[in-house]
Design an enzyme around this catalytic site. Structure first.
Site, PDB file in Angstrom:
ATOM      1  N   ASP A 159       3.299  46.276 -24.644  1.00 31.70           N
ATOM      2  CA  ASP A 159       2.702  45.149 -23.917  1.00 31.70           C
ATOM      3  C   ASP A 159       2.649  45.438 -22.427  1.00 31.70           C
ATOM      4  OD1 ASP A 159       2.261  43.649 -26.128  1.00 31.70           O
ATOM      5  OD2 ASP A 159       3.954  42.289 -25.851  1.00 31.70           O
ATOM      6  N   TRP A 187      -2.605  44.004 -36.331  1.00 33.17           N
ATOM      7  CA  TRP A 187      -1.551  43.457 -37.208  1.00 33.17           C
ATOM      8  C   TRP A 187      -0.254  43.413 -36.395  1.00 33.17           C
ATOM      9  CZ3 TRP A 187      -1.656  42.663 -42.786  1.00 33.17           C
ATOM     10  CH2 TRP A 187      -0.405  42.409 -43.341  1.00 33.17           C
ATOM     11  N   ASP A 188       0.142  42.213 -36.018  1.00 33.59           N
ATOM     12  CA  ASP A 188       1.279  42.075 -35.109  1.00 33.59           C
ATOM     13  C   ASP A 188       2.554  41.688 -35.865  1.00 33.59           C
ATOM     14  OD1 ASP A 188       2.643  41.988 -32.712  1.00 33.59           O
ATOM     15  OD2 ASP A 188       1.203  40.675 -31.714  1.00 33.59           O
ATOM     16  N   MET A 189       3.702  41.801 -35.204  1.00 33.39           N
ATOM     17  CA  MET A 189       5.006  41.491 -35.818  1.00 33.39           C
ATOM     18  C   MET A 189       5.973  41.254 -34.673  1.00 33.39           C
ATOM     19  SD  MET A 189       8.088  42.471 -37.195  1.00 33.39           S
ATOM     20  CE  MET A 189       8.930  42.352 -38.728  1.00 33.39           C
ATOM     21  N   TRP A 193      11.632  45.947 -25.447  1.00 33.30           N
ATOM     22  CA  TRP A 193      10.294  45.407 -25.229  1.00 33.30           C
ATOM     23  C   TRP A 193       9.817  45.781 -23.813  1.00 33.30           C
ATOM     24  CZ3 TRP A 193       8.701  41.520 -21.691  1.00 33.30           C
ATOM     25  CH2 TRP A 193       7.341  41.173 -21.826  1.00 33.30           C
TER      26      TRP A 193
HETATM   27  C1  GLA Z   1       2.484  40.296 -28.971  1.00 30.25           C
HETATM   28  C2  GLA Z   1       1.524  41.435 -28.768  1.00 30.25           C
HETATM   29  C3  GLA Z   1       0.528  41.086 -27.701  1.00 30.25           C
HETATM   30  C4  GLA Z   1      -0.198  39.816 -28.083  1.00 30.25           C
HETATM   31  C5  GLA Z   1       0.791  38.705 -28.344  1.00 30.25           C
HETATM   32  C6  GLA Z   1       0.120  37.479 -28.893  1.00 30.25           C
HETATM   33  O1  GLA Z   1       3.304  40.139 -27.867  1.00 30.25           O
HETATM   34  O2  GLA Z   1       2.206  42.610 -28.464  1.00 30.25           O
HETATM   35  O3  GLA Z   1      -0.382  42.137 -27.518  1.00 30.25           O
HETATM   36  O4  GLA Z   1      -0.980  40.061 -29.219  1.00 30.25           O
HETATM   37  O5  GLA Z   1       1.791  39.103 -29.264  1.00 30.25           O
HETATM   38  O6  GLA Z   1       1.002  36.484 -29.169  1.00 30.25           O
END
Ligand code: GLA
Length: 784
Positions: A544, A473-475, A200
């Protein structure tokens, strides 16, 4: 083009040839993958393995072929038990643990275009003007099993895709324990292996190592393609030869590179056998994901450009294919969970005023979600935060002339949620065992049809209501405690793959139901940046981490396998939220511009100078957007090297315009001359070359301001702040008229950098992590 003459298959693209032949025993011997061999009178003998003598301590194929040692043959696929002792690409267990297999060519067909497959997996596409497919059918010598090897040749991209399919023609189930999508055997001529590894906030850092005897594995067992090890790999030699491989898959993958005792390299890619087994019923078939191969003699830049062309033209699809992507503002790092309608609308208004085109509402709009412990699964708006609902907010955003985008994380569930209360068994967990947890959340079992149906309905309703133009669309966690209550799953070795198939099914339905929506895939940043997701979602949130220094490494690594049009790149605040590093606003933009630009900071709090800087950044980006998203990208100096400098170039296809990033890691005292040498130019042209004008924050000079100021200025004091709000310096004046040859062969020696001995209008003030974008414009000499 694909042809077959006698025993030889010849697969050729614009600049490459791929050759293999049927041996006298019916196996497929790989002969060559490299530069185009255009002469049709190819000699198999010259390229084939010579085998007139025995090899000590090895096993010959059979007594009729006493000098055929499969373990010393370059092969298109491989099995166990017939004398090939390297890792095999096809591993099937039948009849009480037996695993010996021998597949022999039976027939083949050459088809125009690319027939659609049945597997439910995403895949590349093309019509008969861009690709041709070869399908070879092989039969197991004594079992009712068939295998098809499928090759599709994309001439325009210099790419060949491959996959394998197993057919069970018998009356008993067999267990597939491994099926590589592609195997490539090469003579080991000093190949180095390049992989993209990380975690990450530091995804896809490039790593290169020489290959030595033994096995190297690049894989994921997390359930997603992962930031740990991306499925894209390269093999490269010092002379410029380079082979790239990638996989159209978002789950557990494995790339295996083996240097054999006979100096050959075997490279394989496919589903990771460590977390996979599949029971194949009688009369059923199983298909591997698609592997993507490219070759270039122009090193990794050449191979990357092939991948970029392929992804833009044959992977990304629908409305947003080859279309310029909007500049967005995302409220996540601006507000985190702490927002209301007013705050968001103010952010949207300021953004619209600066030229931003898409407003994205991130996490925290639904259920009772004020932190990350609750509400995943409850995709209904929180009326306390958004009293006018999503529809009201979206309407206001649209009124500002912006697109409206929404964040969702549909694969997840929080224990604190309505969804969990109603359907506790939808969560992936082993009955009777306490499940492990990631970011306070758990994963829904997408292998189950009812879970997917629920999500489809729930999400569709919300998205219609919110009139969305964009979905993120997150995960945000990976898998543990693998178990499924899905009655279809009898063997849990199938689970990971069935999950991925379930995800693809859901994405297929949603993207078809919302064909005009721009989808951006995200997984805690870039934990699932792969070709599978790109078949549904035209762009991916790269990381991120938006720190201007880290992004040089992250975007550099990502660009090796993926085009700039797919890489979400945001300008965030300073100090950076992931690294606490302070970097200049213009420096953050210059790096983010090499991707799909966005802003992710509270721009309502910025000073006038900063807002003006952002306004002109956006205008610059829009003016050069097609170049920055779809131009030919080259890495000239790597972040991932001992150099203090990083240089990237992006060129229009006719080379009439280039943008070149010159970045430095640290400021050097009393520095030598910086040189800009760019080979991707038109050698016969003449270019104007000049830097993008940008603002220099006078705070950079600190106490030195007192040398010129009539009033004393304290570092960090009010006077400094007031002056810095009101005044900023323009970047240096620098301009060249220069021939393409000169730029390519000699380079341009740039103005001196600030070295502590003075300052004038020509001085390049970069500082730590500083950079410039240089504009190269071809001059039309005739019209002058
Ligand atoms: C993840 C995504 C971020 C944001 C957060 C929100 O970490 O990568 O860009 O959207 O979730 O909880």
């Amino acid at each position: 083009m694909i042809s077959k003459k006698d025993r030889l298959f010849n697969l050729s693209t614009k600049h490459t040839s791929y050759l293999f032949a049927i041996t006298e025993t019916g196996h497929l011997e790989h002969l060559y993958y490299g530069r185009l061999l255009s002469n049709p009178t190819l000699s198999i003998d010259a390229l084939a393995e010579k085998r007139s003598l025995n090899i000590g301590t090895s096993t010959a194929y059979d007594s009729d072929n006493p000098t055929l040692y499969l373990t010393n043959l370059c092969m298109e696929y491989s099995t166990m038990g017939k004398g090939d002792y390297r890792e095999c690409s096809v591993n099937i267990e039948y009849s009480r643990g037996m695993q010996t297999l021998d597949f022999i060519v039976k027939s083949f067909r050459i088809l125009p275009g690319k027939p659609r497959t049945f597997s439910g997996l995403p895949e590349s596409y093309g019509d008969k003007s861009t690709c041709t497919t070869l399908e070879i059918t092989l039969k197991e010598t004594s079992l009712p099993l068939r295998m098809a090897l499928t090759y599709t040749v994309f001439e325009d991209s210099d790419v060949i895709t491959r996959r394998a399919t197993i057919y069970n023609d018998g009356t008993n189930s067999v267990r597939i324990k491994g099926l590589a999508s592609a195997q490539l055997d090469l003579d080991a001529d000093d190949w180095n292996l390049v992989t993209f590894d990380g975690a990450w906030a530091r995804e896809r850092y490039m790593n290169e190592r020489p290959m030595l005897p033994g096995i190297y594995i690049n894989d994921s067992k997390t359930g997603v393609s992962s930031a740990d090890h991306n499925p894209c790999i390269f093999l490269k030699k010092d002379d410029g030869e380079c082979i790239g491989m990638n996989l159209v898959y978002s789950g557990n993958h494995r790339e295996l590179v083996e240097v054999s005792p006979y100096g050959k390299i075997r490279v394989m890619t496919g589903i990771n056998p460590a977390t996979f087994s599949w029971d194949l019923s009688p009369q059923d078939r199983f298909q591997s994901p698609e592997a993507v191969l490219t070759y270039s003699h122009q090193g990794m830049n050449g191979a990357s450009q092939n991948f970029h062309h392929f992804i833009n033209n044959h992977i990304v699809r629908g409305t947003w294919k080859l279309r310029e992507r909007p500049v967005l503002i995302n409220n996540w790092e601006a507000t985190y969970f702490n927002f209301n309608e007013d705050k968001l609308l103010n952010l949207a208004k300021e953004s619209a005023d600066l030229g931003i085109e898409l407003f994205v509402l991130d996490d925290g709009w639904f259920g009772l979600r004020n932190d990350d412990t609750t509400s995943l699964g409850d995709w209904t708006v929180n009326p306390k935060k958004l009293p006018s609902g999503l529809a009201g907010l979206s309407l206001e955003v649209h009124r500002l002339g912006m697109m409206f985008g929404l964040w969702v994380e549909p694969e997840m569930v929080s224990i604190e949620s309505q969804l969990y209360k109603k359907h506790p068994d939808w969560m992936i967990a082993i009955p009777g065992r306490r499940p492990s947890v990631g970011r306070n959340q758990y994963i829904l079992d997408l292998s189950r049809q009812e879970v997917r149906d629920h999500l489809f309905k729930n999400l569709s309703e919300t998205w219609h209501l919110a009139d969305v133009n964009y979905i993120k669309w997150d995960m945000n966690r990976v898998f543990s405690d693998i178990y499924s209550a899905n009655a279809e799953i009898r063997n849990h070795g199938e689970f990971f793959h069935r999950y991925v198939l379930g995800l693809y099914d859901l994405l297929d339905r949603l993207t078809k139901a919302f064909p005009n929506v721009l989808f951006e895939s995200c997984a805690s940043g870039g934990n699932r940046f792969d070709l599978g997701m790109l078949c549904y979602m035209s762009q991916t949130w790269t990381s991120d981490n938006t720190d201007a220094l880290c992004r040089l490494y992250i975007q550099e690594g990502t660009s090796c396998g993926y085009p700039l049009s797919t890489m979400g790149s945001h300008v965030s605040t300073s100090p950076n939220h992931q690294t606490l590093r302070r970097t200049d606003l213009e420096a953050r933009f210059n790096v983010a511009a090499f991707g799909v630009l966005g802003y992710e900071l509270d721009i309502t709090k910025l000073k006038g100078q900063q807002k003006e800087a952002i306004r002109s950044q956006i205008a610059f980006y829009k003016a050069h957007r097609s170049l920055l998203q779809y131009g030919n990208f080259t890495r000239i100096k790597l972040a991932n090297s001992h150099s203090n400098q990083v240089v990237w170039a992006v060129a229009s296809h006719d080379k009439s315009e280039l943008l070149v990033l010159f970045a430095q890691k640290l400021n050097l005292p009393n520095p030598g001359a910086d040189k800009l040498r760019v080979e991707a130019v038109d050698l016969n042209a003449v270019y104007e070359v000049f830097p993008r004008q940008q603002k220099i924050d006078i705070k950079m000079f600190g106490d030195l301001l007192n040398r010129v100021s009539p009033v004393p200025i304290t570092e960090g004091g009010l006077a400094q702040d007031t002056i810095s709000k009101a005044i900023s310096l323009e970047s240096e004046i620098e301009h060249y008229r220069v021939s393409g040859e000169q730029v390519a062969y000699g380079g341009i020696k740039l103005n001196q950098q600030f070295g502590g001995t003075g300052y004038d209008a020509m001085t390049r003030v970069l500082g730590d992590f500083g950079n410039r974008i240089y504009i190269f414009k071809k001059i039309n000499l005739e019209s002058k």
